[in-house]
Design an enzyme around this catalytic site. Structure first.
Site: not given
Length: 406
Positions: A236, A315, A347
């Site tokens: 991320s 995501d 995600h």
């Protein structure tokens, strides 16, 4: 405006003391002082000896208790800092209905996965396989955690992992589950902490991560790691920050600038659900896509290691287009890069739910196989290794996926 010299609601009481009273008091104090010093000098020596004896008899268990207490205190202070930074950002943005709903969803998501989180937390606090909060720099939060295999009879491959957290709540402890699971496959994992917003800017975060990478490259042999098999991975926001650190380092090397670590020491880069910076020019200087296509980076491409990006097709926090655009930019300039998309994954699926689910999982197996390439003994051990332990019931995992704000 007049600033009060005493706390609100408190009025000091004025007292008057005569010169005669003051002299009397001074005389009494002086007499007491001479008496206690001159009439019993042995008493003071005895007290000092007793106190020294108490210090000498401090037990090892007490020392361990104090050390553990310091660790708990550090973890508590980090938790407080992360919480404060999160609420500071929410105050900057303005907490509207959308933010409140997402915050509530996050709370419910965490509650559903709590059975797994508590097991990981217990292991993080009490496992002898982890070296917590190793200092790698002189800035706030310049610390990293080391996850070591139970047996180190030969130099082990190393993953430098940079956690996510939306640039505001990143914390090295977020990578503990990955660290323990990879350590079971005889891989050393180092989780780097870094300054978050508003404690630091994007530039500060990239600088911290680069400093952490330098520490690992130059010191990992002392912990049983193989300095010739170091891999960089980010998730991320951590994928964004670590990719910027890697690209900026390659650009420096291509220009002949002196550096404390070399990109050639990184055998491969893994980016999981990473993002790119968009917005005004000040943010675009930290966009990996723009960095790699800048004409000044032309000679840096040959310095880059193999780059592999992973992304879930579902995501919605950082859409897969971010990785698709970055991988296309890398290929346009001739870098060795590939993208692996996972259908239906969100995600957090690849990093949290799948890891808590245990068993065999494609992303985890890919990374382990990649790091053990060429090591026939390690590959044979992987083939016989038991499946990863399930840490959370499937029902809770599915419900968490439904309410996830990510």
């Amino acid at each position: 405006m007049t600033i009060p010299t005493s706390p609100v609601g408190f009025s000091p009481v004025e007292t008057t003391t005569s010169t005669h009273d003051m002299r009397s008091t001074d005389a009494v104090d002086s007499l007491r002082s001479r008496t206690s010093t001159s009439t019993n000098p042995v008493a003071g020596t005895r007290r000092r000896s007793i106190d020294s004896g108490k210090l000498a008899k401090t037990s090892p268990s007490l020392c361990r208790s104090q050390s553990f207490g310091r660790e708990i205190g550090h973890a508590a202070s980090e938790t407080y800092l992360i919480t404060r930074l999160a609420f500071t950002l929410l105050r900057y943005l303005g907490v509207g209905r959308r933010w409140i709903s997402r915050l509530l969803a996050l709370g419910l998501y965490a509650m559903l996965l709590m059975p797994g989180f508590l097991q990981v937390l217990y292991q993080y606090l009490f496992s002898s396989q982890i070296r917590r909060s190793v200092v790698y720099g002189d800035q706030p939060r310049n610390r990293l955690d080391l996850y070591l295999p139970k047996k180190i009879d030969s130099p082990k491959p190393v993953i430098i992992f940079v956690t996510g957290g939306a640039w505001i709540i990143g914390y090295k402890g977020w990578g503990s589950l990955l660290g323990f699971q990879l350590a079971e496959r005889e891989i050393i994992v180092t989780c780097i902490d870094y300054r978050n917003f508003p404690q630091g800017t994007i530039s500060d975060m990239v600088e911290d991560v680069s400093r952490g990478i330098s520490f690992v490259c130059n010191n990992i042999a002392d912990y049983g790691g193989d300095p010739n098999r170091i891999y960089l991975m980010g998730q991320s926001a951590g994928a964004h920050i670590s990719s910027c650190a890697l690209l900026k380092q390659a650009i420096k090397e291509s220009k002949g600038e002196s550096t404390s670590w070399s990109v050639s020491q990184i055998k491969a880069y893994f980016g999981l659900s990473g993002g790119i910076m968009e917005g005004d020019e000040s943010l675009q200087q930290f966009s990996p896509e723009i960095l790699i296509e800048d004409p000044s980076a032309k000679n840096a491409v040959s310095h880059l290691p193999h780059i592999v990006l992973f992304h879930g097709t579902e995501d919605f926090s950082i859409p897969p287009d971010a990785s698709i655009n970055f991988i296309n930019a890398l290929k346009r300039v001739g870098a060795r890069a590939e993208l692996i998309l996972y259908d239906g994954k969100t995600h957090t699926d690849l990093f949290i739910q799948d890891a808590l689910r245990g068993g065999k999982e494609e992303l985890f197996d890919y990374i382990v196989d990649y790091l053990h390439t060429g090591d026939s003994e390690a590959l044979a051990n992987d083939a016989m290794a038991p499946p990863r332990k399930r840490l959370c019931p499937e029902l809770l995992l599915k419900l968490a996926g439904l309410v996830s704000p990510f």
